[in-house]
Structure formats: structure tokens, C-alpha cells
Design a protein around this motif. Structure first.
Motif, PDB file in Angstrom:
ATOM      1  N   ASP A   5       6.597   4.124   8.662  1.00  0.00           N
ATOM      2  CA  ASP A   5       6.030   4.138   7.318  1.00  0.00           C
ATOM      3  C   ASP A   5       6.092   5.542   6.741  1.00  0.00           C
ATOM      4  OD1 ASP A   5       3.392   1.863   8.260  1.00  0.00           O
ATOM      5  OD2 ASP A   5       5.358   1.440   7.435  1.00  0.00           O
ATOM      6  N   LEU A   6       6.159   5.626   5.438  1.00  0.00           N
ATOM      7  CA  LEU A   6       6.198   6.881   4.729  1.00  0.00           C
ATOM      8  C   LEU A   6       4.816   7.526   4.729  1.00  0.00           C
ATOM      9  CD1 LEU A   6       7.681   8.824   2.779  1.00  0.00           C
ATOM     10  CD2 LEU A   6       6.923   7.321   0.941  1.00  0.00           C
ATOM     11  N   MET A   7       4.745   8.802   5.077  1.00  0.00           N
ATOM     12  CA  MET A   7       3.496   9.558   4.991  1.00  0.00           C
ATOM     13  C   MET A   7       3.556  10.412   3.734  1.00  0.00           C
ATOM     14  SD  MET A   7       1.542   8.795   7.560  1.00  0.00           S
ATOM     15  CE  MET A   7       0.426  10.126   7.896  1.00  0.00           C
ATOM     16  N   VAL A   8       2.516  10.337   2.897  1.00  0.00           N
ATOM     17  CA  VAL A   8       2.468  11.058   1.635  1.00  0.00           C
ATOM     18  C   VAL A   8       1.314  12.052   1.684  1.00  0.00           C
ATOM     19  CG1 VAL A   8       2.147  10.810  -0.853  1.00  0.00           C
ATOM     20  CG2 VAL A   8       3.383   9.061   0.425  1.00  0.00           C
ATOM     21  N   PRO A   9       1.586  13.349   1.461  1.00  0.00           N
ATOM     22  CA  PRO A   9       0.488  14.319   1.431  1.00  0.00           C
ATOM     23  C   PRO A   9      -0.347  14.137   0.168  1.00  0.00           C
ATOM     24  CG  PRO A   9       2.579  15.405   0.960  1.00  0.00           C
ATOM     25  CD  PRO A   9       2.889  13.970   1.273  1.00  0.00           C
ATOM     26  N   LEU A  10      -1.674  14.112   0.333  1.00  0.00           N
ATOM     27  CA  LEU A  10      -2.588  13.945  -0.798  1.00  0.00           C
ATOM     28  C   LEU A  10      -3.253  15.249  -1.188  1.00  0.00           C
ATOM     29  CD1 LEU A  10      -4.392  10.640   0.193  1.00  0.00           C
ATOM     30  CD2 LEU A  10      -2.447  10.927  -1.338  1.00  0.00           C
ATOM     31  N   GLY A  11      -3.342  16.160  -0.263  1.00  0.00           N
ATOM     32  CA  GLY A  11      -4.011  17.433  -0.487  1.00  0.00           C
ATOM     33  C   GLY A  11      -4.190  18.111   0.848  1.00  0.00           C
ATOM     34  N   PRO A  12      -4.965  19.194   0.861  1.00  0.00           N
ATOM     35  CA  PRO A  12      -5.202  19.890   2.125  1.00  0.00           C
ATOM     36  C   PRO A  12      -5.805  18.943   3.170  1.00  0.00           C
ATOM     37  CG  PRO A  12      -6.086  21.144   0.295  1.00  0.00           C
ATOM     38  CD  PRO A  12      -5.679  19.799  -0.247  1.00  0.00           C
ATOM     39  N   ARG A  13      -5.094  18.796   4.277  1.00  0.00           N
ATOM     40  CA  ARG A  13      -5.559  18.014   5.428  1.00  0.00           C
ATOM     41  C   ARG A  13      -5.705  16.524   5.155  1.00  0.00           C
ATOM     42  NH1 ARG A  13     -10.372  20.720   8.479  1.00  0.00           N
ATOM     43  NH2 ARG A  13      -9.856  18.909   9.698  1.00  0.00           N
ATOM     44  N   LEU A  14      -5.089  15.998   4.092  1.00  0.00           N
ATOM     45  CA  LEU A  14      -5.153  14.561   3.806  1.00  0.00           C
ATOM     46  C   LEU A  14      -3.745  14.006   3.626  1.00  0.00           C
ATOM     47  CD1 LEU A  14      -8.047  14.220   1.221  1.00  0.00           C
ATOM     48  CD2 LEU A  14      -8.070  13.534   3.604  1.00  0.00           C
ATOM     49  N   GLN A  15      -3.498  12.852   4.239  1.00  0.00           N
ATOM     50  CA  GLN A  15      -2.233  12.152   4.095  1.00  0.00           C
ATOM     51  C   GLN A  15      -2.519  10.662   3.948  1.00  0.00           C
ATOM     52  OE1 GLN A  15       0.030  13.071   7.597  1.00  0.00           O
ATOM     53  NE2 GLN A  15       0.741  15.015   6.769  1.00  0.00           N
ATOM     54  N   ALA A  16      -1.552   9.939   3.399  1.00  0.00           N
ATOM     55  CA  ALA A  16      -1.690   8.490   3.250  1.00  0.00           C
ATOM     56  C   ALA A  16      -0.375   7.823   3.612  1.00  0.00           C
ATOM     57  CB  ALA A  16      -2.085   8.128   1.832  1.00  0.00           C
ATOM     58  N   TYR A  17      -0.463   6.580   4.042  1.00  0.00           N
ATOM     59  CA  TYR A  17       0.734   5.784   4.289  1.00  0.00           C
ATOM     60  C   TYR A  17       0.496   4.368   3.769  1.00  0.00           C
ATOM     61  CZ  TYR A  17      -1.601   3.771   8.391  1.00  0.00           C
ATOM     62  OH  TYR A  17      -2.473   3.125   9.217  1.00  0.00           O
ATOM     63  N   PRO A  18       1.574   3.725   3.239  1.00  0.00           N
ATOM     64  CA  PRO A  18       1.417   2.360   2.728  1.00  0.00           C
ATOM     65  C   PRO A  18       1.177   1.398   3.876  1.00  0.00           C
ATOM     66  CG  PRO A  18       3.718   3.041   2.633  1.00  0.00           C
ATOM     67  CD  PRO A  18       2.929   4.218   3.093  1.00  0.00           C
ATOM     68  N   GLU A  19       0.145   0.584   3.741  1.00  0.00           N
ATOM     69  CA  GLU A  19      -0.238  -0.322   4.824  1.00  0.00           C
ATOM     70  C   GLU A  19       0.120  -1.776   4.531  1.00  0.00           C
ATOM     71  OE1 GLU A  19      -4.479  -1.678   6.364  1.00  0.00           O
ATOM     72  OE2 GLU A  19      -4.022   0.400   6.864  1.00  0.00           O
ATOM     73  N   GLU A  20      -0.086  -2.209   3.272  1.00  0.00           N
ATOM     74  CA  GLU A  20       0.100  -3.632   2.989  1.00  0.00           C
ATOM     75  C   GLU A  20       0.418  -3.851   1.511  1.00  0.00           C
ATOM     76  OE1 GLU A  20      -2.510  -7.750   3.303  1.00  0.00           O
ATOM     77  OE2 GLU A  20      -3.473  -5.836   3.707  1.00  0.00           O
TER      78      GLU A  20
END
Length: 68
Positions: A5-20
Motif C-alpha cells: 500500500d502507498l504510504m503518504v506523509p501527513l506531517g511530522p511523524r504522521l503517515q497514512a495508507y489507504p485501507e479500504e
């Protein structure tokens, strides 16, 4: 990337990935839009990524086909 899955940086020390993929709808221009649930992760102090205190936070976001 996390298990493909793609990891997207959101800010300092935060990341997100598409789940569903939740649902699909026609957009304002007639092209489809997709509601996607993203899992938000906090980066660990040693450069590892993990869920803080076992709690997973989610963001729901509508995206167009080119954004997806």
C-alpha cells in the motif's frame, strides 16, 4: 510502502495508507469519485512506524479517479 500500500506523509511523524474503498459516486463533472478509508500511523522514535497505544485512527476522504 506498507504491504504494497502507498504510504503518504501527513506531517511530522504522521503517515497514512489507504485501507479500504468504501463506496463510489458520480462526481460533479460526471466522473466517478471514490470514498476511501485511510489509516493514520504515528512514526516511532527509532524510525519505525506503528500504531500509537494500539489505537488506529482513520480518515475518510473522497478522491477523483486521477487522484486515486
Amino acid at each position: 510502502r506498507r504491504t504494497g500500500d502507498l504510504m503518504v506523509p501527513l506531517g511530522p511523524r504522521l503517515q497514512a495508507y489507504p485501507e479500504e474503498l468504501i463506496r463510489q459516486r458520480p462526481g460533479h463533472d460526471g466522473h466517478p469519485e471514490y470514498l476511501i478509508r485511510w489509516s493514520v500511523l504515528k512514526c516511532g522514535e527509532v524510525g519505525r512506524v506503528g500504531v500509537e497505544e494500539g489505537k488506529t485512527e482513520h480518515i475518510l476522504m473522497w478522491l477523483s479517479a486521477p487522484e486515486v
